[in-house]
Motif scaffolding. Sequence first.
Motif, mmCIF file in Angstrom:
data_model
loop_
_atom_site.group_PDB
_atom_site.id
_atom_site.type_symbol
_atom_site.label_atom_id
_atom_site.label_comp_id
_atom_site.label_asym_id
_atom_site.label_seq_id
_atom_site.Cartn_x
_atom_site.Cartn_y
_atom_site.Cartn_z
ATOM 1 N N TYR A 33 31.153 57.250 136.515
ATOM 2 C CA TYR A 33 31.913 56.688 135.401
ATOM 3 C C TYR A 33 33.285 57.350 135.332
ATOM 4 O O TYR A 33 33.393 58.575 135.322
ATOM 5 C CB TYR A 33 31.159 56.890 134.082
ATOM 6 N N SER A 34 34.312 56.520 135.288
ATOM 7 C CA SER A 34 35.684 57.019 135.185
ATOM 8 C C SER A 34 36.320 56.438 133.931
ATOM 9 O O SER A 34 36.211 55.235 133.670
ATOM 10 C CB SER A 34 36.493 56.619 136.423
ATOM 11 N N ASP A 35 36.946 57.299 133.159
ATOM 12 C CA ASP A 35 37.580 56.841 131.928
ATOM 13 C C ASP A 35 38.855 57.643 131.697
ATOM 14 O O ASP A 35 39.119 58.638 132.375
ATOM 15 C CB ASP A 35 36.632 57.002 130.744
ATOM 16 N N THR A 36 39.630 57.185 130.724
ATOM 17 C CA THR A 36 40.910 57.811 130.415
ATOM 18 C C THR A 36 40.800 58.622 129.132
ATOM 19 O O THR A 36 40.243 58.152 128.141
ATOM 20 C CB THR A 36 42.008 56.743 130.261
ATOM 21 N N VAL A 37 41.320 59.829 129.185
ATOM 22 C CA VAL A 37 41.390 60.683 128.002
ATOM 23 C C VAL A 37 42.861 60.864 127.654
ATOM 24 O O VAL A 37 43.690 61.107 128.542
ATOM 25 C CB VAL A 37 40.725 62.051 128.252
#
Length: 215
Positions: free
Chosen positions: A104-108
Amino acid sequence: MRAKWVGLLGVAAACALVPSLPSLGSEATRMVRDTPLVRPVAVSAPEPSLLVENTFHVTHGIEVGDRLLLVNDDYAIRAGQVAPGVAVEADGDLTGSPDRVGVYSDTVRFCRGPTCLDEHITLVVHRNVPWEPGVLTFPGKVGAMIDSVIQIDGGPPDVLATFTVTDASKLPANVAIGPDGHVGGVPVRPGVSEIPVRICVAGNCAGVVVTLIVV
């Protein structure tokens, strides 16, 4: 009279040839006009990452105990979910238990005053594969180099275990246990030392006791 006619014919022939000859000046001007100008393109360097590490290996169903470490502490972290069952808190802690196996890749988002930057983080959620440590007792001699490694049997493939000494006062003088499980140093005194070590494999952690016997 004949010579005069010959001269006139020569002048006429020269005049007839002049229009067919290319003009060097006009040709050079046309070449300059038709040649496209090559302008330098400014390529901006990529922004350096704000995070010491942006990929985290965790285990399905086990509470996450990782933390986002910032290179620059001036930035505030916007809390939010980063994977099913896992969220990042405003203090940088990753909390929760992963619900599903996968990547899972997401933006912070990180903000400093009115300026905000986005960073991608990746959570690799592994299946819960049991593991156990290998030999935990190591011999040594005073004045002789210890060069050993704590081995791990089992666990997810291609995931490195991490090792943390939880009470450094238990280590004998001049001997250390590194984060990669390397046991090394040159003991200066004989004795038996029992060192508490926390081992984690993709966030699946357990405490063990490493014993050093120095003669």
